[in-house]
Design a protein around this motif. Structure first.
Motif, PDB file in Angstrom:
ATOM      1  N   LEU A  90       0.803  -1.303  -0.010  1.00 34.32           N
ATOM      2  CA  LEU A  90       0.069   0.141  -0.005  1.00 34.32           C
ATOM      3  C   LEU A  90       0.880   1.159   0.033  1.00 34.32           C
ATOM      4  CD1 LEU A  90      -2.770  -1.075   2.466  1.00 34.32           C
ATOM      5  CD2 LEU A  90      -2.899  -0.804   0.201  1.00 34.32           C
ATOM      6  N   GLY A  91       2.275   1.098  -0.099  1.00 36.04           N
ATOM      7  CA  GLY A  91       2.970   2.123  -0.091  1.00 36.04           C
ATOM      8  C   GLY A  91       3.390   2.893   1.168  1.00 36.04           C
ATOM      9  N   SER A  92       3.601   2.124   2.101  1.00 33.90           N
ATOM     10  CA  SER A  92       4.171   2.637   3.459  1.00 33.90           C
ATOM     11  C   SER A  92       5.480   3.344   3.344  1.00 33.90           C
ATOM     12  CB  SER A  92       4.206   1.656   4.536  1.00 33.90           C
ATOM     13  OG  SER A  92       5.336   0.585   4.105  1.00 33.90           O
ATOM     14  N   VAL A  93       6.288   3.071   2.206  1.00 35.40           N
ATOM     15  CA  VAL A  93       7.328   4.105   2.215  1.00 35.40           C
ATOM     16  C   VAL A  93       6.897   5.240   1.484  1.00 35.40           C
ATOM     17  CG1 VAL A  93       9.615   4.088   1.221  1.00 35.40           C
ATOM     18  CG2 VAL A  93       8.591   1.946   1.983  1.00 35.40           C
ATOM     19  N   LYS A  94       7.066   6.460   2.200  1.00 39.54           N
ATOM     20  CA  LYS A  94       6.556   7.593   1.722  1.00 39.54           C
ATOM     21  C   LYS A  94       7.555   8.214   0.598  1.00 39.54           C
ATOM     22  CE  LYS A  94       3.667   8.648   5.743  1.00 39.54           C
ATOM     23  NZ  LYS A  94       3.657   9.694   6.819  1.00 39.54           N
ATOM     24  N   ASN A  95       8.778   8.206   0.869  1.00 38.15           N
ATOM     25  CA  ASN A  95       9.867   8.795   0.142  1.00 38.15           C
ATOM     26  C   ASN A  95      10.571   7.631  -0.637  1.00 38.15           C
ATOM     27  OD1 ASN A  95      11.985  10.252  -1.129  1.00 38.15           O
ATOM     28  ND2 ASN A  95      12.557  11.122   0.698  1.00 38.15           N
ATOM     29  N   ASP A  96      10.500   7.635  -1.948  1.00 35.20           N
ATOM     30  CA  ASP A  96      11.181   6.488  -2.601  1.00 35.20           C
ATOM     31  C   ASP A  96      12.326   7.071  -3.222  1.00 35.20           C
ATOM     32  OD1 ASP A  96      10.762   7.820  -4.924  1.00 35.20           O
ATOM     33  OD2 ASP A  96       9.203   6.448  -5.735  1.00 35.20           O
ATOM     34  N   GLY A  97      12.720   8.255  -3.017  1.00 33.91           N
ATOM     35  CA  GLY A  97      14.201   8.867  -3.427  1.00 33.91           C
ATOM     36  C   GLY A  97      14.352   8.726  -5.033  1.00 33.91           C
ATOM     37  N   SER A  98      13.170   8.741  -5.953  1.00 36.69           N
ATOM     38  CA  SER A  98      13.164   8.898  -7.086  1.00 36.69           C
ATOM     39  C   SER A  98      14.070   9.826  -7.765  1.00 36.69           C
ATOM     40  CB  SER A  98      11.797   8.387  -7.752  1.00 36.69           C
ATOM     41  OG  SER A  98      11.204   9.567  -7.335  1.00 36.69           O
ATOM     42  N   ASP A  99      14.117  10.898  -7.142  1.00 38.64           N
ATOM     43  CA  ASP A  99      14.861  12.115  -7.577  1.00 38.64           C
ATOM     44  C   ASP A  99      16.307  11.975  -7.439  1.00 38.64           C
ATOM     45  OD1 ASP A  99      12.037  14.184  -7.097  1.00 38.64           O
ATOM     46  OD2 ASP A  99      12.146  13.189  -8.786  1.00 38.64           O
ATOM     47  N   ASN A 100      16.532  11.100  -6.625  1.00 38.28           N
ATOM     48  CA  ASN A 100      18.019  11.124  -6.223  1.00 38.28           C
ATOM     49  C   ASN A 100      18.853   9.999  -6.864  1.00 38.28           C
ATOM     50  OD1 ASN A 100      17.729  13.653  -4.706  1.00 38.28           O
ATOM     51  ND2 ASN A 100      17.107  12.260  -2.989  1.00 38.28           N
ATOM     52  N   TYR A 101      18.330   9.131  -7.642  1.00 37.57           N
ATOM     53  CA  TYR A 101      18.802   7.856  -8.133  1.00 37.57           C
ATOM     54  C   TYR A 101      20.172   8.181  -9.029  1.00 37.57           C
ATOM     55  CZ  TYR A 101      19.672   3.334 -10.286  1.00 37.57           C
ATOM     56  OH  TYR A 101      20.234   2.143 -10.979  1.00 37.57           O
ATOM     57  N   GLN A 102      20.028   9.291  -9.606  1.00 37.60           N
ATOM     58  CA  GLN A 102      21.075   9.906 -10.507  1.00 37.60           C
ATOM     59  C   GLN A 102      22.531   9.895  -9.444  1.00 37.60           C
ATOM     60  OE1 GLN A 102      19.825  13.265 -12.648  1.00 37.60           O
ATOM     61  NE2 GLN A 102      19.363  14.287 -10.764  1.00 37.60           N
ATOM     62  N   LEU A 103      22.077  10.321  -8.217  1.00 32.29           N
ATOM     63  CA  LEU A 103      23.220  10.758  -7.491  1.00 32.29           C
ATOM     64  C   LEU A 103      24.165   9.599  -6.955  1.00 32.29           C
ATOM     65  CD1 LEU A 103      21.471  13.358  -5.024  1.00 32.29           C
ATOM     66  CD2 LEU A 103      22.704  13.856  -7.129  1.00 32.29           C
ATOM     67  N   LEU A 104      23.668   8.538  -7.261  1.00 36.68           N
ATOM     68  CA  LEU A 104      24.296   7.377  -6.737  1.00 36.68           C
ATOM     69  C   LEU A 104      25.487   6.857  -7.854  1.00 36.68           C
ATOM     70  CD1 LEU A 104      21.516   4.680  -5.922  1.00 36.68           C
ATOM     71  CD2 LEU A 104      22.628   6.331  -4.424  1.00 36.68           C
ATOM     72  N   SER A 105      26.509   6.467  -7.304  1.00 37.69           N
ATOM     73  CA  SER A 105      27.727   5.846  -8.088  1.00 37.69           C
ATOM     74  C   SER A 105      27.335   4.650  -8.733  1.00 37.69           C
ATOM     75  CB  SER A 105      29.114   6.020  -7.317  1.00 37.69           C
ATOM     76  OG  SER A 105      28.969   4.847  -6.375  1.00 37.69           O
ATOM     77  N   ASP A 106      28.086   4.246  -9.809  1.00 34.37           N
ATOM     78  CA  ASP A 106      27.788   3.099 -10.435  1.00 34.37           C
ATOM     79  C   ASP A 106      28.139   1.897  -9.183  1.00 34.37           C
ATOM     80  OD1 ASP A 106      27.324   3.899 -12.674  1.00 34.37           O
ATOM     81  OD2 ASP A 106      29.256   3.604 -13.552  1.00 34.37           O
ATOM     82  N   ARG A 107      28.885   2.003  -8.359  1.00 36.82           N
ATOM     83  CA  ARG A 107      29.101   0.920  -7.233  1.00 36.82           C
ATOM     84  C   ARG A 107      28.025   0.987  -6.204  1.00 36.82           C
ATOM     85  NH1 ARG A 107      31.840  -3.285  -7.519  1.00 36.82           N
ATOM     86  NH2 ARG A 107      34.088  -2.564  -7.535  1.00 36.82           N
ATOM     87  N   GLU A 108      27.632   2.033  -6.068  1.00 35.00           N
ATOM     88  CA  GLU A 108      26.461   2.099  -4.924  1.00 35.00           C
ATOM     89  C   GLU A 108      25.535   1.726  -5.580  1.00 35.00           C
ATOM     90  OE1 GLU A 108      27.864   6.300  -2.810  1.00 35.00           O
ATOM     91  OE2 GLU A 108      26.329   6.260  -4.383  1.00 35.00           O
ATOM     92  N   LYS A 109      24.970   1.784  -6.897  1.00 38.05           N
ATOM     93  CA  LYS A 109      23.911   0.968  -7.781  1.00 38.05           C
ATOM     94  C   LYS A 109      24.060  -0.384  -7.362  1.00 38.05           C
ATOM     95  CE  LYS A 109      23.026   4.951 -10.733  1.00 38.05           C
ATOM     96  NZ  LYS A 109      23.201   5.383 -12.082  1.00 38.05           N
ATOM     97  N   GLU A 110      25.255  -1.059  -7.733  1.00 39.22           N
ATOM     98  CA  GLU A 110      25.595  -2.305  -7.604  1.00 39.22           C
ATOM     99  C   GLU A 110      25.213  -2.819  -6.328  1.00 39.22           C
ATOM    100  OE1 GLU A 110      29.138  -3.614 -10.628  1.00 39.22           O
ATOM    101  OE2 GLU A 110      29.800  -2.285  -8.991  1.00 39.22           O
ATOM    102  N   VAL A 111      25.591  -2.215  -5.363  1.00 35.57           N
ATOM    103  CA  VAL A 111      25.351  -2.775  -3.842  1.00 35.57           C
ATOM    104  C   VAL A 111      23.753  -2.571  -3.542  1.00 35.57           C
ATOM    105  CG1 VAL A 111      25.713  -1.877  -1.593  1.00 35.57           C
ATOM    106  CG2 VAL A 111      27.683  -1.860  -3.033  1.00 35.57           C
ATOM    107  N   LEU A 112      23.150  -1.655  -3.960  1.00 34.04           N
ATOM    108  CA  LEU A 112      21.714  -1.317  -3.755  1.00 34.04           C
ATOM    109  C   LEU A 112      20.984  -2.809  -4.446  1.00 34.04           C
ATOM    110  CD1 LEU A 112      19.082   0.178  -2.944  1.00 34.04           C
ATOM    111  CD2 LEU A 112      19.339   1.375  -5.154  1.00 34.04           C
ATOM    112  N   THR A 113      21.522  -3.180  -5.521  1.00 31.95           N
ATOM    113  CA  THR A 113      20.678  -4.202  -6.343  1.00 31.95           C
ATOM    114  C   THR A 113      20.852  -5.389  -5.588  1.00 31.95           C
ATOM    115  OG1 THR A 113      21.100  -3.118  -8.438  1.00 31.95           O
ATOM    116  CG2 THR A 113      20.555  -5.534  -8.409  1.00 31.95           C
ATOM    117  N   LEU A 114      22.252  -5.776  -5.031  1.00 34.61           N
ATOM    118  CA  LEU A 114      22.383  -7.043  -4.247  1.00 34.61           C
ATOM    119  C   LEU A 114      21.999  -7.023  -2.994  1.00 34.61           C
ATOM    120  CD1 LEU A 114      26.131  -7.271  -5.358  1.00 34.61           C
ATOM    121  CD2 LEU A 114      24.283  -8.770  -6.026  1.00 34.61           C
ATOM    122  N   ILE A 115      21.733  -5.934  -2.208  1.00 36.30           N
ATOM    123  CA  ILE A 115      21.016  -5.679  -1.229  1.00 36.30           C
ATOM    124  C   ILE A 115      19.522  -6.437  -1.101  1.00 36.30           C
ATOM    125  CG2 ILE A 115      20.119  -4.113   0.672  1.00 36.30           C
ATOM    126  CD1 ILE A 115      22.733  -2.502   0.547  1.00 36.30           C
ATOM    127  N   ALA A 116      18.869  -5.819  -2.377  1.00 37.20           N
ATOM    128  CA  ALA A 116      17.563  -5.970  -2.566  1.00 37.20           C
ATOM    129  C   ALA A 116      17.211  -7.470  -2.839  1.00 37.20           C
ATOM    130  CB  ALA A 116      17.060  -5.085  -3.880  1.00 37.20           C
TER     131      ALA A 116
END
Length: 217
Positions: free
Chosen positions: A139-165
């Motif tokens: 139902l969308g309990s996460v209010k801030n999905d950070g969609s505007d800040n994805y471009q701020l992540l480095s390539d390595r941070e994106k890799e880590v995010l994916t593996l965490i998920a």
């Protein structure tokens, strides 16, 4: 007779499950696999009623990716995720991938057997706490999905995010990316700051919405 396929990277775990389940009168383990790709191949060959799928398999395709692909190719087979993680976030991701439920590896034998029978009959296997969390996330309990800040992540941070998920531990992530656990923790802290998030479930929901796992909401 319920035909079961075991997909787990630990041979000892598979052996224990095979002994347990083959002792149940109406159940039979018809095959085994040590990672997701092999699991998909065995499932297509054996057409089991239920696949017991390990969540985190460091080598080959992980459990969630394998579940998503297998459901597209063998829709009638029920998939029950096996995991050592007790966070409800993993159940949410498993359902999104197409699984019928999730069972902890620490659960009593009776619970596992009941779960297999339940999903084989076309039902979902959920416990009360997990159901509550699943509904909150959906139902969308996460209010801030950070969609505007994805471009701020480095390539390595994106890799880590994916593996965490995908459910990997910091140690597993470090081994895959060939970096130290401390470096993984640093990347995780930095990406959480950039996305303005405080918890792991928030990261998982965000990754799903961004389609980083190959399947999304």
């Amino acid at each position: 007779m319920i035909k079961i396929l075991l997909v787990d990277d630990h041979a000892v775990v598979r052996m224990g499950l095979k002994v347990l389940l083959n002792a149940v009168p109406d159940m039979e383990v018809v095959g085994e696999a040590s990672e997701g790709n092999e699991g998909i191949e065995k499932a297509l060959e054996l057409t089991p009623d239920v696949v017991l799928m390990d969540l985190s398999m460091p080598h080959g395709k992980d459990g969630l990716s394998a579940t998503s692909e297998l459901k597209k190719r063998l829709a009638e087979t029920a998939i029950l995720i096996l995991t050592m993680h007790d966070d409800e976030e993993y159940l949410f991701r498993a359902i999104q991938a197409g699984a019928s439920g999730c069972v902890l590896k620490s659960a009593p034998h009776e619970e596992l057997i009941n779960a297999i029978e339940s999903v084989c009959n076309g039902n979902a296997y959920l416990h009360a706490a997990a159901t509550k969390r699943l509904m909150e996330e959906y139902l969308g309990s996460v209010k801030n999905d950070g969609s505007d800040n994805y471009q701020l992540l480095s390539d390595r941070e994106k890799e880590v995010l994916t593996l965490i998920a995908k459910g990997y531990s910091n140690k597993d992530i470090g081994e895959q990316l060939i970096i130290s656990v401390k470096t993984v923790e640093t990347h995780k802290s930095n990406l959480m700051d950039k996305l303005q998030m405080k918890t792991r479930p928030e990261l998982v929901s965000y990754a799903l919405k961004k389609g980083l796992l190959g399947y999304g909401m």
